[in-house]
Design an enzyme around this catalytic site. Structure first.
Site, PDB file in Angstrom:
ATOM      1  N   GLU A   1      42.477  39.751  37.199  1.00 24.25           N
ATOM      2  CA  GLU A   1      41.496  39.056  38.365  1.00 24.25           C
ATOM      3  C   GLU A   1      41.538  37.548  38.138  1.00 24.25           C
ATOM      4  OE1 GLU A   1      37.320  41.413  39.429  1.00 24.25           O
ATOM      5  OE2 GLU A   1      36.745  39.229  39.968  1.00 24.25           O
TER       6      GLU A   1
ATOM      7  N   ASP B   1      37.939  50.516  35.497  1.00 22.25           N
ATOM      8  CA  ASP B   1      37.661  49.281  36.192  1.00 22.25           C
ATOM      9  C   ASP B   1      36.552  47.902  35.625  1.00 22.25           C
ATOM     10  OD1 ASP B   1      37.372  48.242  38.609  1.00 22.25           O
ATOM     11  OD2 ASP B   1      35.598  50.015  38.509  1.00 22.25           O
TER      12      ASP B   1
ATOM     13  N   HIS C   1      38.727  44.342  45.264  1.00 22.12           N
ATOM     14  CA  HIS C   1      37.345  44.865  44.636  1.00 22.12           C
ATOM     15  C   HIS C   1      36.329  45.150  45.909  1.00 22.12           C
ATOM     16  CE1 HIS C   1      38.239  45.723  40.541  1.00 22.12           C
ATOM     17  NE2 HIS C   1      39.141  44.780  41.036  1.00 22.12           N
TER      18      HIS C   1
HETATM   19  O1  G3H Z   1      32.132  47.316  40.757  1.00 24.93           O
HETATM   20  C1  G3H Z   1      32.068  47.851  39.797  1.00 24.93           C
HETATM   21  C2  G3H Z   1      31.666  49.473  39.931  1.00 24.93           C
HETATM   22  O2  G3H Z   1      31.266  50.189  40.427  1.00 24.93           O
HETATM   23  C3  G3H Z   1      31.192  50.775  38.908  1.00 24.93           C
HETATM   24  O3  G3H Z   1      29.659  50.145  39.339  1.00 24.93           O
HETATM   25  O4  G3H Z   1      28.518  48.664  36.211  1.00 24.93           O
HETATM   26  O5  G3H Z   1      27.631  50.262  38.195  1.00 24.93           O
HETATM   27  O6  G3H Z   1      29.478  51.831  36.914  1.00 24.93           O
HETATM   28  P1  G3H Z   1      28.139  50.328  37.624  1.00 24.93           P
HETATM   29  P1  13P Z   2      31.956  48.611  46.129  1.00 26.16           P
HETATM   30  O1  13P Z   2      30.337  48.054  45.650  1.00 26.16           O
HETATM   31  O2  13P Z   2      31.929  47.806  47.083  1.00 26.16           O
HETATM   32  O3  13P Z   2      31.883  50.137  46.693  1.00 26.16           O
HETATM   33  O4  13P Z   2      33.217  48.626  45.205  1.00 26.16           O
HETATM   34  C1  13P Z   2      33.252  49.126  44.011  1.00 26.16           C
HETATM   35  C2  13P Z   2      34.518  48.381  43.405  1.00 26.16           C
HETATM   36  O5  13P Z   2      34.757  47.115  43.446  1.00 26.16           O
HETATM   37  C3  13P Z   2      35.022  48.675  42.233  1.00 26.16           C
HETATM   38  O6  13P Z   2      35.668  47.984  41.289  1.00 26.16           O
HETATM   39 ZN    ZN Z   3      34.872  45.338  41.401  1.00 30.69          ZN
END
Ligand code: G3H
Ligand code: 13P
Ligand code: ZN
Length: 326
Positions: free
Chosen positions: A151, A99, A228
């Site tokens: 993206e 991700d 997302h």
């Molecule tokens: O889009 C981001 C995801 O929710 C991951 O978040 O970088 O805090 O693990 P993080």
């Molecule tokens: P949310 O913060 O809305 O759960 O989105 C998660 C996301 O886009 C991870 O890539």
């Molecule tokens: Zn995201």
């Protein structure tokens, strides 16, 4: 030593998205950072017979250790297979996805360690730089049959490693050239969803721009779109958190009705992380308050895992439409 995702039992997203497009539903992409989240995702998706994309952010890789996460992902396929046999149900397809990969090197490292799909998020670069970086990742990934998400547009919101102050909607007139020029397999777009638990301000209109989505679909018909920032920040979870010592003020998410419409369209992948965080936090805060003498982590992580599983089952059945589609 490099390992292929095929040896680990994962699939890429190509077939998943083809079926989701034809069936008018979206595949859930749930983030995980620890064992309880992973167990909840796998059991919920197996029991609801939904395909699933396990998402790992670079923050998750740092938090849990990249090697350990890779083995956990592999173990989750084994667990799913054993449970399917025990329950006498069909196995479900599982993709392991990076991700918000921000560099070519990170994507390459994930591909070499068994990921079946990667996102290269070049949305903070200029259009030309985003194109060049995304194309480079696609050219590396495709010979291994690893699928790539790109993206266009910038989502607002702040999480550990994913930050943007300002939202920039995807320009429909740019998508065709981007998709053709890079060879990506799916495209994340910005239409008003955002990361985190504060997606709209009080008093502001609280819907996403489905009109932009329509316009994009017209330009690239049949091409898989990714959303997302699609947590709906359930008010009942925010309430439990706040009643048990939390302070989440004005937390607002995406209306489920908007997500249902998007899932029925060309949106084939919906990313959800924050709702899982909220479900775990609500369950843990409640246990801590109700049972102050408890100090066995299993006694509060267990209920958190159950709450997460319930949340994911409901999403698959009632929001994304992926239940029964494995
Ligand atoms: O889009 C981001 C995801 O929710 C991951 O978040 O970088 O805090 O693990 P993080
Ligand atoms: P949310 O913060 O809305 O759960 O989105 C998660 C996301 O886009 C991870 O890539
Ligand atoms: Zn995201």
């Amino acid at each position: 030593m490099a390992v292929s995702y095929k040896q680990l039992g994962f699939v890429n997203t190509r077939e998943m998205f083809k079926k989701a497009m034809a069936g008018g539903y979206a595949v859930p992409a749930y983030n995980f950072n620890n064992m309880e989240q992973l167990q909840a995702i796998i059991t919920a998706c197996l029991e609801s017979q939904s395909p699933v994309i396990l998402q790992v952010s670079s923050g998750a890789r740092k938090y849990a250790d990249q090697t350990l996460l890779q083995y956990m992902g592999q173990g989750s396929v084994e667990m799913m297979r054993r449970m399917a046999q025990e329950k006498g149900v069909k196995e479900i397809p599982i993709a392991l996805h990076l991700d918000h990969g921000d560099t070519f090197e990170l994507c390459k490292s994930c591909i070499e360690s068994g990921f079946s799909s990667v996102m290269i998020d070049g949305s903070h670069h200029s259009f030309e730089e985003n194109m060049a970086l995304t194309k480079k990742v696609v050219e590396y990934a495709h010979p291994f049959e690893v699928t790539v998400e790109g993206e266009l547009g910038i989502l607002a919101g702040i999480e550990d490693e994913v930050k943007a102050e300002k939202h920039t909607y995807t320009k429909p007139e740019e998508v065709e050239a981007f998709v053709k020029g890079t060879g990506v397999d799916s495209l994340a777009i910005a239409i008003g969803t955002s990361h985190g638990a504060y997606k709209f301000k009080p008093g502001q209109e609280q819907n996403i721009r489905l009109d932009i989505l329509k316009e994009i679909e017209k330009r690239i018909p049949g091409f898989p779109i990714v959303l997302h920032g699609s947590s709906s920040v359930p008010p009942e979870l925010v309430k439990i958190i706040n009643e048990n010592g939390g302070q989440l003020k004005d937390a607002v998410g995406i209306p489920e009705a908007d997500l249902r419409k998007a899932a029925a369209s060309a949106v084939c992948k919906v990313n959800i992380d924050s709702d899982g965080r909220l479900a775990m936090t609500a369950a843990i805060r409640k246990t801590m308050k109700d049972k102050p003498a408890e100090f066995d982590p299993r006694k509060y992580l267990g209920p958190a895992r159950d709450a997460l599983k319930e949340l994911y089952m409901r999403k698959n059945r009632e929001v994304l439409g992926s239940a029964g589609m494995a």
